[in-house]
Design a protein around this motif. Structure first.
Motif, PDB file in Angstrom:
ATOM      1  N   SER A   1       0.818  -1.206   0.000  1.00  0.00           N
ATOM      2  CA  SER A   1       0.000   0.000   0.000  1.00  0.00           C
ATOM      3  C   SER A   1       0.856   1.263   0.000  1.00  0.00           C
ATOM      4  O   SER A   1       2.068   1.226   0.219  1.00  0.00           O
TER       5      SER A   1
ATOM      6  N   GLU B   1      -1.586   6.099 -10.027  1.00  0.00           N
ATOM      7  CA  GLU B   1      -2.781   6.206  -9.190  1.00  0.00           C
ATOM      8  C   GLU B   1      -2.964   7.652  -8.739  1.00  0.00           C
ATOM      9  O   GLU B   1      -2.094   8.205  -8.055  1.00  0.00           O
TER      10      GLU B   1
ATOM     11  N   LYS C   1      -7.787   6.844  -6.507  1.00  0.00           N
ATOM     12  CA  LYS C   1      -8.007   6.289  -5.172  1.00  0.00           C
ATOM     13  C   LYS C   1      -8.907   7.233  -4.394  1.00  0.00           C
ATOM     14  O   LYS C   1      -8.715   8.454  -4.433  1.00  0.00           O
TER      15      LYS C   1
ATOM     16  N   THR D   1      -9.139   2.498  -6.720  1.00  0.00           N
ATOM     17  CA  THR D   1      -8.728   2.008  -5.406  1.00  0.00           C
ATOM     18  C   THR D   1      -9.706   2.526  -4.365  1.00  0.00           C
ATOM     19  O   THR D   1      -9.901   3.736  -4.227  1.00  0.00           O
TER      20      THR D   1
ATOM     21  N   ASP E   1     -10.347   2.964  -0.570  1.00  0.00           N
ATOM     22  CA  ASP E   1      -9.632   2.986   0.701  1.00  0.00           C
ATOM     23  C   ASP E   1     -10.635   3.115   1.835  1.00  0.00           C
ATOM     24  O   ASP E   1     -11.468   4.028   1.838  1.00  0.00           O
TER      25      ASP E   1
ATOM     26  N   MET F   1      -9.309  -2.071  -6.693  1.00  0.00           N
ATOM     27  CA  MET F   1      -8.296  -2.375  -5.682  1.00  0.00           C
ATOM     28  C   MET F   1      -8.875  -2.004  -4.319  1.00  0.00           C
ATOM     29  O   MET F   1      -9.552  -0.978  -4.187  1.00  0.00           O
TER      30      MET F   1
ATOM     31  N   SER G   1      -8.198  -1.381  -0.060  1.00  0.00           N
ATOM     32  CA  SER G   1      -7.170  -1.043   0.911  1.00  0.00           C
ATOM     33  C   SER G   1      -7.825  -0.682   2.237  1.00  0.00           C
ATOM     34  O   SER G   1      -8.794   0.073   2.259  1.00  0.00           O
TER      35      SER G   1
ATOM     36  N   TYR H   1      -4.328  -3.966  -1.518  1.00  0.00           N
ATOM     37  CA  TYR H   1      -3.100  -3.457  -0.920  1.00  0.00           C
ATOM     38  C   TYR H   1      -3.045  -3.855   0.551  1.00  0.00           C
ATOM     39  O   TYR H   1      -4.082  -4.015   1.198  1.00  0.00           O
TER      40      TYR H   1
END
Length: 517
Positions: A158, A238, A308, A335, A337, A381, A383, A404
């Motif tokens: 990450s 990213e 992200k 991504t 998060d 993705m 995370s 990640y």
């Protein structure tokens, strides 16, 4: 000062013994073996290269390893804070250490004791398990608008910047990525020489400060970006909109960590605290953001680009999806998060009270992309406190294609969670720019541990998938993942996160939540 105190103690003891021997006292002969032994052991700890804690804190650091010999998990209670409240947090960390050291990974006293408590989760296995090859657990990232697709591992490092981490930590992480054939996210601090030295695969994260690709005024520079993204190690780009630990707030590099070298990499002034703005200056809405992403992809020669975010307002993400349809510009990946992500530089209120947790956000994003028929173009993705193979399996069930890990990789690297990340005094040399501390990190040893953790975790994921009857990662079904909601109520992930559980204009909401149209 405490880390040097042991040398003064040894010196004082040696002088006292020498004085006693000179005067002919019997006590000098009694204390001689102790004085010599402690002095030799302190010097050995300082000169050895395997354990950063012992190298930085001779003799004193041995208390941790003594407790570990008595009981492997005891070190968690004395040296590592359990700050997130998850009942199996300590157990997971013990697994990371075992996998990083490539040692036995079994538990002698059975399963968890909290199986009947709310929050406990498990997967339904099959009576007819399959054999899944760990090397097959990879995913191609890059849609038809991308000319250089990337074959990614399902588990990657990450975003953690050079500046937040030491140069030896970055070298170790990237070296592990090279050994294990997985990707290393640079964090928003830019690409440093230590990211490039080993040649491990990189995902270059670009934040609101545009570090490594900015002009003298702090704005995005296409020329600087083009030169940097051409590096063969850079496999994907990213764009960071927000971070789970502090969504809506820019990054912070304390003045103590802003060395002349780091300032040159980030193209800022050294010795001052660097505060990234909360939002981007290169765009101001979803349409401009997509055009900017396309610019990043074109200037990179067609490498995969994505963004992200920590999900906040759901209607904003829906507008992003609509903008993709209207413009025909599709990011190669998104991504997601979770708000449970960690950092050493976030106000308490942001950490505790802003942003959507990972599982809710991931299910929402996956459902939204499917509804707008965008999922075929975009990989997801995930995370947010992903550590074990079971953690990976859960996010795959909710729609992620890869993930990640920050905490797991940090623990594999040698982090003991001393919670000194923003002070510059990390005792194991991971999150500091103090040469006397970061030189304690043996890159050759730690990069192997990072690679070990990745390999053993992917192997564990393959075994879990096989036990549950899944031949491929995209076959994992949320209906087979369960959570105890109360002591007597059990629900599957499909029931909790199903896309039709409350909708408003096509937006998936929390279970039971409705909105008046």
């Amino acid at each position: 000062m405490a880390r040097w105190a042991i040398y003064f103690v040894c010196l004082l003891l040696d002088v006292s013994v020498a004085a006693s021997l000179y005067r002919g006292y019997l006590s000098g002969w009694i204390l001689l073996p102790l004085a010599v032994g402690l002095t030799v052991l302190a010097l050995y700890d300082r000169l050895q290269r395997k354990h950063a804690l012992l190298r930085n804190y001779p003799l004193l650091g041995r208390a941790r390893y003594m407790l570990e010999q008595i009981r492997p998990e005891m070190r968690q209670y004395f040296f590592e804070s359990d700050t997130d409240g998850r009942p199996f947090n300590r157990r997971q960390r013990a697994v990371v250490y075992q996998r990083a050291k490539d040692v036995k990974q079994t538990v002698a006293f059975g399963a968890l004791e909290n199986m009947y408590e709310p929050g406990y989760e498990w997967a339904a296995h099959t009576a007819f398990p399959l054999k899944v090859k760990p090397e097959s657990l990879r995913v191609t990232i890059g849609n038809t608008q991308c000319r250089q697709p990337y074959d990614a591992s399902l588990l990657n490092i990450s975003a953690m910047s050079y500046g937040a981490l030491s140069k030896t930590a970055v070298l170790s992480l990237n070296g592990g990525a090279l050994l294990g054939h997985f990707a290393h996210n640079t964090g928003e601090g830019g690409i440093s020489p230590y990211h490039l030295e080993n040649g491990g695969d990189l995902i270059w994260q670009i934040g609101t400060g545009y570090f490594g690709c900015r002009d003298e005024h702090g704005n995005f520079s296409p020329e600087v970006y083009t030169a940097a993204v051409a590096a063969p190690s850079v496999k994907m780009v990213e764009l960071k909109l927000s971070q789970g630990a502090k969504p809506g707030k820019g990054g912070v590099l304390p003045a103590a960590k802003n060395t002349p070298e780091i300032a040159a990499i980030r193209k800022v002034k050294p010795g001052i605290s660097v505060l990234s703005p909360a939002g981007h200056t290169a765009f101001s809405n979803e349409y401009e953001m997509l055009v900017f992403l396309q610019q990043l992809r074109d200037l990179s020669g067609g490498k995969p680009v994505g963004f992200k975010l920590c999900v906040g307002r759901k209607d904003e993400f829906e507008r992003i999806c609509q903008a993709m349809i209207n413009t025909g510009i599709y990011p190669d990946f998104i991504t997601v998060d979770g708000a449970e992500g960690g950092t050493g530089a976030a106000p308490l209120e942001f950490t505790d009270s802003i942003g959507m947790p990972l599982y809710d956000a991931l299910a929402f994003v996956a459902n939204m992309l499917k509804q707008y028929k965008l999922k075929e173009h975009i990989r997801i993705m995930a995370s947010g406190k992903i550590i074990t193979g079971f953690d990976i399996m859960k996010v795959l069930a909710l729609g992620a294609d890869a993930c990640y890990s920050a905490r797991g990789m940090m623990l594999a690297l040698g982090c003991i969670q001393a919670l000194q990340c923003d002070s510059g005094s990390c005792p194991v040399g991971v999150a500091t720019q103090d040469p006397s501390l970061y030189q304690g990190v043996n890159v050759e040893d730690k990069r192997v541990r990072v690679a070990n953790f990745h390999r053993n975790t992917i192997y564990a994921l393959a075994e879990l998938m096989g036990a549950c009857g899944y031949a491929a990662a995209d076959k994992i079904n949320p209906a087979a993942m369960y959570r105890r909601v109360t002591r007597t109520d059990i629900r599957s992930y499909e029931e909790i996160y199903a896309p039709d559980n409350g909708r408003s204009n096509g937006v998936a909401l929390y279970p039971g939540q409705t909105v008046n149209n």
